[in-house]
Design an enzyme around this catalytic site. Structure first.
Site, PDB file in Angstrom:
ATOM      1  N   GLY A  71     -21.806  41.318  30.467  1.00  0.00           N
ATOM      2  CA  GLY A  71     -21.754  42.601  31.153  1.00  0.00           C
ATOM      3  C   GLY A  71     -22.370  43.769  30.428  1.00  0.00           C
ATOM      4  N   SER A 125     -14.092  55.438  32.279  1.00  0.00           N
ATOM      5  CA  SER A 125     -14.315  55.027  33.674  1.00  0.00           C
ATOM      6  C   SER A 125     -13.960  56.175  34.593  1.00  0.00           C
ATOM      7  CB  SER A 125     -13.429  53.821  33.995  1.00  0.00           C
ATOM      8  OG  SER A 125     -13.348  53.588  35.385  1.00  0.00           O
ATOM      9  N   TYR A 135      -4.293  51.298  34.504  1.00  0.00           N
ATOM     10  CA  TYR A 135      -5.713  51.359  34.135  1.00  0.00           C
ATOM     11  C   TYR A 135      -6.155  52.804  33.990  1.00  0.00           C
ATOM     12  CZ  TYR A 135     -10.786  50.660  34.327  1.00  0.00           C
ATOM     13  OH  TYR A 135     -12.136  50.661  34.046  1.00  0.00           O
TER      14      TYR A 135
END
Length: 315
Positions: free
Chosen positions: A26, A146, A172
């Site tokens: 990735g 993120s 998360y």
């Protein structure tokens, strides 16, 4: 270099040493591959050494592998010792590895899996390696966050390990918010030294294995829409590469895709959520993280907090 910053925009890295966590697949793989192609000596810090060696074999340049399991503080300590035994400097530490939307589970040290892996493991690793970076002008710590840091995200000091209840999405979000708060507090502490800078990046929506634990209701539509709304891992790695190598990048800055809603596109300077810039919460999280990991950084708190405007201290 203009707005369309690409892989070819990465300056020559010959003579520089880069450590990239989670680099066998990735985003981490693409980041490490690009740095190696530009001449850096790259260490793939990965949980599965066999897969790491396979990844290294597919890269061009000076690429080696170091075992690192971020779910275990013993492994983090061992990895840091291994790196210190063979490196006399580190120019780039790329805190890229992570897990996303995992079912409720804990690390080997009893931390909630996402918070323990994404934040505490990297916090400890950075603290254990930082003295190899402080003497190196232009060295950088880049931590991958993120857009999830905006979704149901807060630092739950009253239940950091989600022992009372658990939401994989909110957990998360907490871990990715922690990545940013760590970056901003680290930059505040690094600024007086004038050699090392801390930056953050996010990949937008990239087609990697990270979302494999997503709830079915989210994963199935994403599978159908992926060709339209996601970008390749190579594109997703560009914000990290820009934060790591762009000579104009400054400590405390945050890079992400330049397209609509920061989902895809060429990397540019972006801002994070208002709460991510709350200095008092950053400092409290730092103190708690030191207590949980037992790692003390060789730098003291000082200076001003990075601002949402992107004004910061140059490395």
């Amino acid at each position: 270099m203009g707005e369309k910053w690409t892989k070819s925009s990465v300056p020559g890295q010959r003579g520089r040493v880069a450590v990239v966590t989670g680099a066998n697949t990735g985003l981490g793989y693409e980041t490490a591959k690009a740095l190696a192609e530009r001449g850096a000596s790259v260490v793939l810090a990965v949980r599965d050494v066999g897969k790491g060696e396979q990844a290294a074999a597919r890269m061009t340049g000076d690429v080696t592998v170091q075992a690192l399991d971020l779910t275990s503080l013993d492994s983090v300590q061992a990895a840091a010792a291994g790196l210190r035994s063979r490196l006399d400097r580190i120019d780039l530490l790329i805190n890229n590895a992570g897990v996303m939307y995992t079912p409720k589970q804990t690390t080997r040290d009893g931390f909630e899996m996402q918070f323990g892996t994404n934040h505490l493991g990297h916090f400890a690793l950075t603290g254990l390696l930082l003295d190899l970076m402080l003497p190196v002008p232009g060295s950088r710590v880049v931590t991958v966050s993120s857009t999830g840091h905006r979704i149901r995200a807060a630092i739950h000091f009253d239940d950091l390990q989600w022992e009372r209840s658990y939401s994989r999405v909110a957990a998360y979000g907490q871990s990715k918010l922690a990545n940013l708060m760590f970056t901003y507090e680290l930059q505040r502490r690094l600024a007086p030294h004038g050699t090392t800078a801390a930056l953050a990046a996010h990949p937008g929506l990239s087609s990697t294995e990270l979302a494999r634990n997503s709830p079915t209701a989210f994963r199935l539509p994403l599978t159908w829409l992926a060709p339209l709304i996601t970008q390749t891992p190579a594109m997703g790695a560009l914000p990290t590469l820009r934060a790591a190598t762009d000579p104009a990048a400054l400590g405390g800055q945050y890079y992400g895709p330049g397209g609509r809603n920061e989902i895809k596109g060429h990397p540019r300077l972006v801002t994070s959520s208002p709460q991510s810039y709350e200095a008092a919460v950053q400092q409290r999280l730092w103190a708690v993280s030191e207590d949980l990991t037992g790692v003390r950084f060789p730098i003291a708190a000082s200076g001003q907090s990075p601002s949402p405007s992107g004004s910061a201290t140059a490395p």
